[in-house]
Design a protein around this motif. Structure first.
Motif, PDB file in Angstrom:
ATOM      1  N   CYS A 128       0.840  -1.201   0.000  1.00 53.45           N
ATOM      2  CA  CYS A 128       0.000   0.000   0.000  1.00 53.45           C
ATOM      3  C   CYS A 128       0.875   1.251   0.000  1.00 53.45           C
ATOM      4  CB  CYS A 128      -0.929   0.001   1.201  1.00 53.45           C
ATOM      5  SG  CYS A 128      -2.166  -1.285   1.090  1.00 53.45           S
ATOM      6  N   HIS A 129       2.008   1.163   0.677  1.00 52.39           N
ATOM      7  CA  HIS A 129       2.931   2.289   0.721  1.00 52.39           C
ATOM      8  C   HIS A 129       3.433   2.610  -0.684  1.00 52.39           C
ATOM      9  CE1 HIS A 129       6.558   4.583   1.893  1.00 52.39           C
ATOM     10  NE2 HIS A 129       5.819   4.924   2.940  1.00 52.39           N
ATOM     11  N   ASN A 130       3.821   1.582  -1.377  1.00 52.90           N
ATOM     12  CA  ASN A 130       4.319   1.739  -2.730  1.00 52.90           C
ATOM     13  C   ASN A 130       3.218   2.249  -3.668  1.00 52.90           C
ATOM     14  OD1 ASN A 130       6.269   1.564  -4.683  1.00 52.90           O
ATOM     15  ND2 ASN A 130       5.862  -0.592  -5.151  1.00 52.90           N
TER      16      ASN A 130
ATOM     17  N   ARG B 236       6.875  10.393  -3.877  1.00 57.02           N
ATOM     18  CA  ARG B 236       7.794  10.154  -2.759  1.00 57.02           C
ATOM     19  C   ARG B 236       7.068  10.271  -1.429  1.00 57.02           C
ATOM     20  NH1 ARG B 236      13.467  12.831  -4.076  1.00 57.02           N
ATOM     21  NH2 ARG B 236      13.769  12.049  -1.968  1.00 57.02           N
ATOM     22  N   CYS B 237       7.592   9.552  -0.425  1.00 55.14           N
ATOM     23  CA  CYS B 237       6.966   9.653   0.895  1.00 55.14           C
ATOM     24  C   CYS B 237       7.910  10.313   1.883  1.00 55.14           C
ATOM     25  CB  CYS B 237       6.557   8.286   1.415  1.00 55.14           C
ATOM     26  SG  CYS B 237       5.787   8.417   3.043  1.00 55.14           S
ATOM     27  N   SER B 238       7.320  11.126   2.771  1.00 53.08           N
ATOM     28  CA  SER B 238       8.106  11.846   3.775  1.00 53.08           C
ATOM     29  C   SER B 238       8.846  10.911   4.731  1.00 53.08           C
ATOM     30  CB  SER B 238       7.199  12.767   4.567  1.00 53.08           C
ATOM     31  OG  SER B 238       6.222  11.993   5.247  1.00 53.08           O
ATOM     32  N   CYS B 239       8.405   9.669   4.851  1.00 51.02           N
ATOM     33  CA  CYS B 239       9.065   8.777   5.808  1.00 51.02           C
ATOM     34  C   CYS B 239      10.346   8.214   5.207  1.00 51.02           C
ATOM     35  CB  CYS B 239       8.145   7.646   6.241  1.00 51.02           C
ATOM     36  SG  CYS B 239       7.990   6.329   5.046  1.00 51.02           S
ATOM     37  N   GLY B 240      10.661   8.621   3.998  1.00 52.40           N
ATOM     38  CA  GLY B 240      11.879   8.125   3.364  1.00 52.40           C
ATOM     39  C   GLY B 240      11.788   6.634   3.100  1.00 52.40           C
TER      40      GLY B 240
ATOM     41  N   LEU C  22       3.445   9.252  10.344  1.00 49.04           N
ATOM     42  CA  LEU C  22       2.705  10.045   9.375  1.00 49.04           C
ATOM     43  C   LEU C  22       3.412   9.891   8.026  1.00 49.04           C
ATOM     44  CD1 LEU C  22       0.666  12.850   9.605  1.00 49.04           C
ATOM     45  CD2 LEU C  22       2.758  13.682   8.592  1.00 49.04           C
ATOM     46  N   HIS C  23       2.648   9.556   7.011  1.00 52.08           N
ATOM     47  CA  HIS C  23       3.226   9.447   5.670  1.00 52.08           C
ATOM     48  C   HIS C  23       2.618  10.520   4.800  1.00 52.08           C
ATOM     49  CE1 HIS C  23       4.667   5.330   6.572  1.00 52.08           C
ATOM     50  NE2 HIS C  23       3.562   5.274   7.288  1.00 52.08           N
ATOM     51  N   LYS C  24       3.472  11.327   4.188  1.00 50.97           N
ATOM     52  CA  LYS C  24       2.941  12.323   3.270  1.00 50.97           C
ATOM     53  C   LYS C  24       3.516  12.023   1.889  1.00 50.97           C
ATOM     54  CE  LYS C  24       2.476  17.314   2.771  1.00 50.97           C
ATOM     55  NZ  LYS C  24       2.600  18.575   3.497  1.00 50.97           N
ATOM     56  N   PHE C  25       2.648  11.601   0.986  1.00 44.73           N
ATOM     57  CA  PHE C  25       3.087  11.223  -0.351  1.00 44.73           C
ATOM     58  C   PHE C  25       2.910  12.398  -1.301  1.00 44.73           C
ATOM     59  CE2 PHE C  25       1.548   7.472   1.820  1.00 44.73           C
ATOM     60  CZ  PHE C  25       2.544   6.542   1.584  1.00 44.73           C
ATOM     61  N   VAL C  26       4.000  12.841  -1.879  1.00 45.08           N
ATOM     62  CA  VAL C  26       3.940  13.930  -2.859  1.00 45.08           C
ATOM     63  C   VAL C  26       4.797  13.535  -4.051  1.00 45.08           C
ATOM     64  CG1 VAL C  26       4.323  16.402  -3.261  1.00 45.08           C
ATOM     65  CG2 VAL C  26       3.816  15.602  -0.957  1.00 45.08           C
TER      66      VAL C  26
END
Ligand SMILES: [Zn+2]
Ligand SMILES: [Zn+2]
Length: 446
Positions: free
Chosen positions: A406-408, A436-440, A429-433
């Motif tokens: 789901c992350h991918n 890319r995701c903020s969690c690296g 918290l994951h912010k996808f923009v």
């Protein structure tokens, strides 16, 4: 009513509340706070969500009654909004604090900064922070943590230095923000020197969260032995989460030997969290270690742990929509599934490959692996895309941590639709923009 609230009998309190004809602000406030408290105690599940919305409902009624909210009202409802990731409601409350002149209050200002941060709206948070007349340690800390959670490490560290210059003394939580900023950016030297500063200059004893940041950093960098050394250095029993970080790292960097060793240490703790077992099952399963798979399953039965309670919520306008995996109970299900299929198809043409994860069942079923295509957050995201304007960010809350698939998928969707997707799961918290995701990419442990 106060007696019922104190005892946690919210329903009985609500009944009395509904019968009162003329209410003072104190009564309104305690009813809101009562629901907020039930939400806190309920943890990260659906009932927490419902209590939160009940609190917001009472707040709306209070407004309609013509009475003016005060700073207690504002700080409670803003806290509720942060927990619910309810940005729209939070913005409305912000507007009201301006109208009623409470914006300059330090408690309200801090609650606003916090709300924007928790909702993943870093620009608004930092604006609210700059506009504050006086800043407390809590507001500084909230902003540092906000920057760091969104992956804005430089800004977090800069703000920390500003805070020191302003003569405000950081606390334990401030340092969690600072260390996690270093961790996200892979700044090993800085992390270690802040870790030292915390103990020497501020006499703050490191707690589990500080170690978790450092271990997370080493694991991200693939320095698994350094991570393991740190675990050994801790003078208290490492938590389930710490071992989980190391195990997930071993899996993604291919050091299975250390992974299996860590797994044994973890199993000795008799973990209480279903998520932990799912992580272990996934590791053993992908290594083909069937004996260990059944051993872990047996332990789960002994610990009486059930399935993962996987739920995702999204709030659109004033309504909450919740999704279970493979959920077909929604009015628009047909439509949701059709567009999800479509999204999966488009994502695949961009290079997305779906991953299988494990589904833990209570029974001794042979079925160990199941499709991740209809996990709850995929359904919630799709519904969000269908039900909001083209440029609106999608905000989802999830009861357990996200799986890798789901992350991918969320990364691809943020790229495909040019939308911001913010998912708060049980750990991060994951912010996808823009893909890319903020969690690296290290936030999806399963
Ligand atoms: Zn998933
Ligand atoms: Zn992420």
């Amino acid at each position: 009513m106060y007696l019922y609230l104190k005892g946690g009998w919210i329903r009985d309190a609500q009944k009395l509340f509904d019968g009162i004809e003329t209410m003072s602000l104190v009564t309104w406030n305690s009813m809101i706070a009562g629901h907020a408290q039930v939400m806190d105690l309920a943890g990260n599940d659906l009932s927490a969500y419902r209590s939160g919305y009940e609190a917001l409902n009472i707040y709306l009624k209070l407004n309609r009654s013509g009475m003016k909210p005060d700073l207690f009202t504002f700080s409670s409802v803003l806290t509720v909004c942060s927990r619910l990731v309810a940005l729209e409601q939070g913005e409305q409350i912000h507007a009201q604090t301006i109208k009623t002149g409470f914006l300059s209050d330090v408690v309200v200002g801090t609650a606003l900064v916090n709300m924007y941060n928790k909702c993943g709206s870093i620009e608004n948070a930092s604006k609210a922070f700059v506009e504050m007349d006086t800043r407390t340690m809590i507001s500084w800390t909230s902003m540092i943590t906000g920057f760091s959670q969104q992956g804005w490490s430089q800004q977090a560290l800069q703000l920390f230095e500003d805070m020191r210059l302003a003569g405000v003394r950081p606390n334990q939580i401030t340092f969690v923000g600072v260390l996690s900023a270093c961790s996200q950016a892979g700044m090993v030297n800085e992390a270690l020197s802040y870790f030292k500063m915390m103990q020497k200059e501020y006499k703050i004893k490191p707690v589990m969260d500080h170690f978790a940041c450092l271990i997370d950093m080493f694991v991200r960098l693939g320095q698994l032995n350094e991570a393991f050394d740190f675990i050994k250095k801790m003078d208290f029993e490492p938590s389930e989460f710490i071992w989980s970080l190391l195990i997930a790292g071993c899996r993604s960097h291919g050091n299975l030997e250390l992974g299996f060793y860590a797994a044994e240490q973890l199993l000795e703790l008799k973990p209480k969290d279903t998520e932990t077992y799912v992580l272990l099952l996934n590791m053993y399963l992908s290594a083909g270690k069937w004996k260990d798979v059944s051993r872990v399953r047996k332990m789960m039965r002994e610990e009486k742990l059930g399935k993962l309670q996987d739920w995702s919520w999204i709030s659109i306008k004033d309504k909450v929509y919740s999704f279970k995996p493979n959920d077909k109970s929604h009015f628009h299900s047909g439509h949701i599934y059709k567009s999800l299929e479509n999204l999966l198809h488009q994502a695949k043409s961009l290079g997305y490959v779906s991953l299988e994860t494990l589904e833990v069942t209570d029974e001794d079923e042979e079925k160990t692996s199941s499709s991740t295509a209809y996990h709850s957050e995929k359904l919630a995201i799709t519904f969000g895309l269908l039900s909001t304007p083209n440029t609106a960010p999608i905000r989802v809350t999830k009861s357990v941590f996200m799986c890798r698939d789901c992350h991918n998928f969320s990364k691809f969707i943020s790229l495909l639709t040019a939308r911001e997707i913010i998912i708060r799961d049980s750990k991060r918290l994951h912010k996808f923009v823009n893909g890319r995701c903020s969690c690296g990419d290290f936030g999806a442990l399963l």
